[in-house]
Design an enzyme around this catalytic site. Structure first.
Site, mmCIF file in Angstrom:
data_model
loop_
_atom_site.group_PDB
_atom_site.id
_atom_site.type_symbol
_atom_site.label_atom_id
_atom_site.label_comp_id
_atom_site.label_asym_id
_atom_site.label_seq_id
_atom_site.Cartn_x
_atom_site.Cartn_y
_atom_site.Cartn_z
ATOM 1 N N ARG A 1 -30.177 -12.461 48.388
ATOM 2 C CA ARG A 1 -28.916 -11.905 47.915
ATOM 3 C C ARG A 1 -29.197 -11.057 46.684
ATOM 4 O O ARG A 1 -30.149 -11.316 45.934
ATOM 5 C CB ARG A 1 -27.938 -13.023 47.593
ATOM 6 C CG ARG A 1 -28.633 -14.183 46.913
ATOM 7 C CD ARG A 1 -27.697 -15.243 46.466
ATOM 8 N NE ARG A 1 -27.808 -15.330 45.021
ATOM 9 C CZ ARG A 1 -27.375 -16.347 44.289
ATOM 10 N NH1 ARG A 1 -26.770 -17.360 44.857
ATOM 11 N NH2 ARG A 1 -27.521 -16.339 42.998
ATOM 12 N N HIS B 1 -30.248 -3.775 53.845
ATOM 13 C CA HIS B 1 -29.740 -4.990 54.490
ATOM 14 C C HIS B 1 -30.043 -5.023 55.991
ATOM 15 O O HIS B 1 -29.180 -5.399 56.810
ATOM 16 C CB HIS B 1 -28.235 -5.137 54.240
ATOM 17 C CG HIS B 1 -27.833 -6.592 54.120
ATOM 18 N ND1 HIS B 1 -26.928 -7.044 53.175
ATOM 19 C CD2 HIS B 1 -28.228 -7.691 54.804
ATOM 20 C CE1 HIS B 1 -26.773 -8.355 53.308
ATOM 21 N NE2 HIS B 1 -27.558 -8.768 54.282
#
Lengths: 312, 312
Positions: free
Chosen positions: B227, B275
């Site tokens: 993250r 991502h």
């Protein structure tokens, strides 16, 4: 006391590593120049070095007992005109892991589209294109020796199916299915990654020909890291240009360095890696040398001894 | 008979794969548009989809019994304002292998100097610079859940030493040594590859700070694929610019897409992967869905059920 003459491109690093290995009763003379080595260390009983240098020194070493090569390849030493009155050992076992890093580094760079993502980044573009994956794909190994076996184990780790094309051997537990001789096209059909790692001792030329290349899965990648003449270069260029193949990673060539005007330098999809796939890292080589030196000093048989007649 | 509403960016591929799975008694309505899905499939008892779409559909599904997410991340579903009167399952177990391909793809590209070799090739230069190797190097994992455990197994396959930095767990057999809490600097000291894969549920921010970055081995590579807020971006840019760090591979960011004017786009050594490290491949997701559907149809407990209170 024993004296070792070290003939290598990296004499200082070898000398340092051997010093750190604290081998009892050993003195060393290390140089990259054969003439210098022979002048200062001509009375050595032991030589550690790369084949091209050792071959030149051979006639000038009257006390020679043992040569430890820093490479796997031994061809230059097998010339019938050369002496064979010494023990020859090469290096094995360290190249499988390096070859896995090479092959899977390039296959993952391809599937992960690293070059395209680099381009997107230079353009400041948030690029969410899906990557490909090795999982579930099929690798076809042309040659399953110790290096091929390591590649097979890495392929299994990444969830792949593995086929092996060999003369006859079927002894690697990570190969799902073997093919031989006339089954080349059946072997190649549906393969996503064709990886040739035939040793230099193998007699067969151009096993990877148009028939094999055209049977591969569309978008396949070909890797050649064994010897240059395994591959039919003309058929490869055609398969890349007409697009059934996506890419080729070539480490070895029939002529090295690859001539500056060779078509492969600029064929789309080709990566040229200049015979660096599984280099002889001095630390790995000294580790093999140190173990063999301890055996030599105790009068025990050495590891990885080469049989001059068999050629390996 | 059961009806499943499929809400995803790739409705046709999901519909095809579910059809091929021949699940007894199941009909599907597949669309990428939430309004269309609710209009045609509002009476579905089952939903398969990505969290952003499913959240919007939730209030309009009076017969909802079970939601199968196509992702691992469940945060959007945990909003206390949303209903919780259904079974929520996510996807686990498929992301470890993909994350290994991502992390080792970039680490091997770095060690093998793929970009530099590409440059040499464009210049037609036979470049025999030695590559680096993963063998013998140390990986430091920040977070050792199921994904970290897969990375650890891959690192072991490549002959590496593995350290784990966790809150308290010590249950991965491929981690050589664990560190916790205040031992962050001891954990990082001498690490060659720092890989952060903390899940989104972890409360701690900026664990990878200047102290940890400055303790890494010179020439280290940092990978963040957990993250965005795990990493102190300012400290990272400083460490890359002043060169104790060689490279950083960043898949996640505090704000996504990464703003066009962000310094990371052009910081030397940074790769931005948008991502895409461990994407939800429809075939993997449908495989999880199919197994859960068979259990659902038989009235058995489902795999990978999410506890709304624990958040995972």
């Amino acid at each position: 006391m024993h004296q070792a003459l070290i003939l290598t491109k990296y004499p200082d690093e070898y000398a340092r590593l051997i010093h750190e290995a604290t081998l009892p009763g050993l003195t060393t003379i290390a140089t990259s120049e054969v003439a210098d080595g022979v002048a200062r260390g001509g009375d050595s009983g032991i030589v550690l070095g790369d084949p091209a240098r050792v071959v030149q020194a051979l006639p000038h070493l009257p006390r020679l007992q043992w040569v430890q090569l820093s490479w796997a390849g031994v061809e230059p030493m097998l010339d019938p005109a050369l002496r064979r009155d010494y023990i020859l050992t090469n290096v094995r076992g360290v190249f499988g892991p390096l070859m896995s890093e090479f092959v899977f580094g390039y296959l993952l760079a391809h599937e992960r589209k690293i070059r395209l993502r680099d381009e997107a980044q230079r353009a400041g573009r948030w690029d969410t294109t899906l990557p490909g994956t090795l999982g579930g794909r099929t690798m076809g190994l042309v040659g399953v020796g110790s290096i091929g076996a390591h590649l097979a184990s890495t392929a299994k780790h990444f969830g792949m199916t593995v086929r092996g094309y060999t003369r006859s051997s079927e002894n690697c537990p990570h190969v799902d299915r073997y093919f031989h001789g006339p089954d080349a096209v059946a072997f190649a059909r549906g393969v996503n990654y064709l990886v040739a790692v035939l040793p230099h001792t193998t007699a067969t030329r151009r096993i990877v020909d148009a028939g094999m290349l055209n049977a591969l899965s569309p978008g396949a990648v070909v890797v050649n890291a064994g010897r240059g003449d395994t591959l039919d270069t003309g058929a490869l260029v055609k398969a890349l240009t007409e697009k059934p193949l996506a890419a080729a990673v070539l480490d070895v060539f029939e002529q090295e360095p690859l001539p500056a005007d060779h078509v492969l330098w600029r064929t789309p999809g080709v990566s040229i890696t200049c015979h660096t796939a599984a280099p002889s890292f001095p630390a790995d080589i000294v580790s093999v040398f140190a173990e063999n030196y301890r055996r030599f000093a105790r009068g025990e048989p050495l590891q990885y001894r080469v049989d001059f007649d068999r050629g390996y």
